[in-house]
Motif scaffolding. Structure first.
Motif, PDB file in Angstrom:
ATOM      1  N   LYS A 105     -63.469   8.929  23.394  1.00  0.00           N
ATOM      2  CA  LYS A 105     -62.529   9.555  24.307  1.00  0.00           C
ATOM      3  C   LYS A 105     -61.208   9.797  23.566  1.00  0.00           C
ATOM      4  CE  LYS A 105     -65.164   9.284  28.022  1.00  0.00           C
ATOM      5  NZ  LYS A 105     -64.852   8.325  29.078  1.00  0.00           N
ATOM      6  N   TRP A 106     -60.454  10.754  24.054  1.00  0.00           N
ATOM      7  CA  TRP A 106     -59.137  11.005  23.479  1.00  0.00           C
ATOM      8  C   TRP A 106     -58.233   9.798  23.739  1.00  0.00           C
ATOM      9  CZ3 TRP A 106     -58.553  14.765  20.169  1.00  0.00           C
ATOM     10  CH2 TRP A 106     -59.344  15.917  20.272  1.00  0.00           C
ATOM     11  N   ILE A 107     -57.423   9.473  22.754  1.00  0.00           N
ATOM     12  CA  ILE A 107     -56.464   8.381  22.904  1.00  0.00           C
ATOM     13  C   ILE A 107     -55.302   8.882  23.756  1.00  0.00           C
ATOM     14  CG2 ILE A 107     -54.959   6.767  21.706  1.00  0.00           C
ATOM     15  CD1 ILE A 107     -57.954   6.369  21.207  1.00  0.00           C
ATOM     16  N   THR A 108     -55.040   8.205  24.855  1.00  0.00           N
ATOM     17  CA  THR A 108     -53.968   8.623  25.752  1.00  0.00           C
ATOM     18  C   THR A 108     -52.613   8.261  25.153  1.00  0.00           C
ATOM     19  OG1 THR A 108     -53.957   6.524  26.950  1.00  0.00           O
ATOM     20  CG2 THR A 108     -55.489   8.220  27.720  1.00  0.00           C
ATOM     21  N   SER A 109     -51.582   8.881  25.692  1.00  0.00           N
ATOM     22  CA  SER A 109     -50.229   8.608  25.202  1.00  0.00           C
ATOM     23  C   SER A 109     -49.835   7.157  25.463  1.00  0.00           C
ATOM     24  CB  SER A 109     -49.230   9.548  25.859  1.00  0.00           C
ATOM     25  OG  SER A 109     -49.238   9.408  27.271  1.00  0.00           O
ATOM     26  N   SER A 110     -50.274   6.608  26.597  1.00  0.00           N
ATOM     27  CA  SER A 110     -49.950   5.209  26.904  1.00  0.00           C
ATOM     28  C   SER A 110     -50.662   4.255  25.943  1.00  0.00           C
ATOM     29  CB  SER A 110     -50.326   4.878  28.348  1.00  0.00           C
ATOM     30  OG  SER A 110     -51.711   5.043  28.567  1.00  0.00           O
ATOM     31  N   THR A 111     -51.907   4.596  25.570  1.00  0.00           N
ATOM     32  CA  THR A 111     -52.626   3.778  24.599  1.00  0.00           C
ATOM     33  C   THR A 111     -51.950   3.845  23.239  1.00  0.00           C
ATOM     34  OG1 THR A 111     -54.738   4.090  25.743  1.00  0.00           O
ATOM     35  CG2 THR A 111     -54.836   3.431  23.431  1.00  0.00           C
ATOM     36  N   ARG A 112     -51.535   5.048  22.835  1.00  0.00           N
ATOM     37  CA  ARG A 112     -50.835   5.207  21.568  1.00  0.00           C
ATOM     38  C   ARG A 112     -49.508   4.455  21.577  1.00  0.00           C
ATOM     39  NH1 ARG A 112     -52.477   6.428  16.716  1.00  0.00           N
ATOM     40  NH2 ARG A 112     -53.828   8.044  17.644  1.00  0.00           N
ATOM     41  N   GLN A 113     -48.825   4.456  22.708  1.00  0.00           N
ATOM     42  CA  GLN A 113     -47.562   3.721  22.818  1.00  0.00           C
ATOM     43  C   GLN A 113     -47.804   2.221  22.699  1.00  0.00           C
ATOM     44  OE1 GLN A 113     -45.529   4.398  26.522  1.00  0.00           O
ATOM     45  NE2 GLN A 113     -43.670   3.341  25.869  1.00  0.00           N
ATOM     46  N   ARG A 114     -48.875   1.750  23.333  1.00  0.00           N
ATOM     47  CA  ARG A 114     -49.229   0.334  23.243  1.00  0.00           C
ATOM     48  C   ARG A 114     -49.560  -0.036  21.805  1.00  0.00           C
ATOM     49  NH1 ARG A 114     -48.282  -4.617  24.834  1.00  0.00           N
ATOM     50  NH2 ARG A 114     -50.112  -5.949  24.991  1.00  0.00           N
TER      51      ARG A 114
END
Length: 240
Positions: A105-114
């Motif tokens: 799945k695409w990495i979400t912005s919140s996941t990237r921020q985490r």
């Protein structure tokens, strides 16, 4: 609530765990699991997550733990990590989010921020693109902790997280574990260094095949409880 009822484990002809009963609320607590080599400490953790097949039951919030593994994070011993696998630090840490977001799945912005937050907090930013085979013991352990913190769990199981790592890494990791406690998580940590018991743990399970004591860390270090666990109990050699 974590509830373990009459848990028994045999491996081959050896009984490794006997009559384990625990009832622990999920309310923000760090609990050490301590005992001599071969006492069944790692086996208890592996029994909870289903890697070993004990008799009895292990429940998380009134359902079998195996049905609730998405709420459980397990950090194994570093010795069990395949360091020859070609993967860098960033990808290892990101893999911790896949049970929440799914694979491919695409990495979400919140996941990237985490991810970025953990890389900074655990002092991994300069190691982001380094292969895990190139890391020191302390660096690798920080990577494994960062991976674990990428997903939301209520129960964290850590098997000897401080073995073979530098003091600085140990303090960084312990700081993160205390933050999990503040968030109401339950942490069970297999540990061997008695000198740090009172500083690290709220309560302690003293284990030698069966539970010899379970209570506050200060009382756990009293000679009568330590002797009962380390000196007067028969150890099943070969299983830690």
């Amino acid at each position: 609530m974590l509830e373990v009822k009459d848990l028994n484990l045999s491996l081959g002809n050896k009984q490794v765990l006997q009559n384990i009963d625990l009832s622990i609320p999920i309310q923000g607590e760090i609990i050490g699991i301590m005992g001599p080599n071969g006492a069944g400490k790692s086996s208890l953790i592996k029994s909870l997550i289903g890697e070993f097949k004990p008799t009895g039951s292990a429940l998380l919030n009134d359902d079998y733990i195996q049905n609730n593994l998405k709420y459980v994070t397990y950090i194994p011993q570093k010795a069990h990590i395949d360091l020859d696998f070609p993967i860098n630090v960033e990808h290892v840490v990101l893999s911790g989010a896949y049970k929440d977001i799914g694979w491919f799945k695409w990495i979400t912005s919140s996941t990237r921020q985490r991810l970025n937050q953990l890389m900074q907090t655990l002092e991994l930013e300069d190691l982001r693109h380094r292969q895990i085979s190139e890391l020191s013991g302390g660096q690798l352990q920080r990577v494994l902790v960062a991976r674990a913190l990428m997903s939301e769990s209520i129960l964290y199981l850590l098997d000897e997280p401080f073995v073979g790592i530098d003091f600085h890494s140990e303090q960084i990791i312990m700081q993160q574990l205390r933050k999990l406690k503040e968030q109401g998580k339950l942490l069970l940590i297999v540990h061997h260094d008695l000198s740090k018991t009172e500083a690290y743990f709220d309560r302690v399970i003293l284990l030698n095949k069966t539970i010899r004591f379970f209570g506050d860390s200060v009382t756990a270090m009293q000679p009568e409880h330590l002797n009962k666990t380390f000196l007067n109990a028969t150890v099943q050699n070969g299983t830690s």
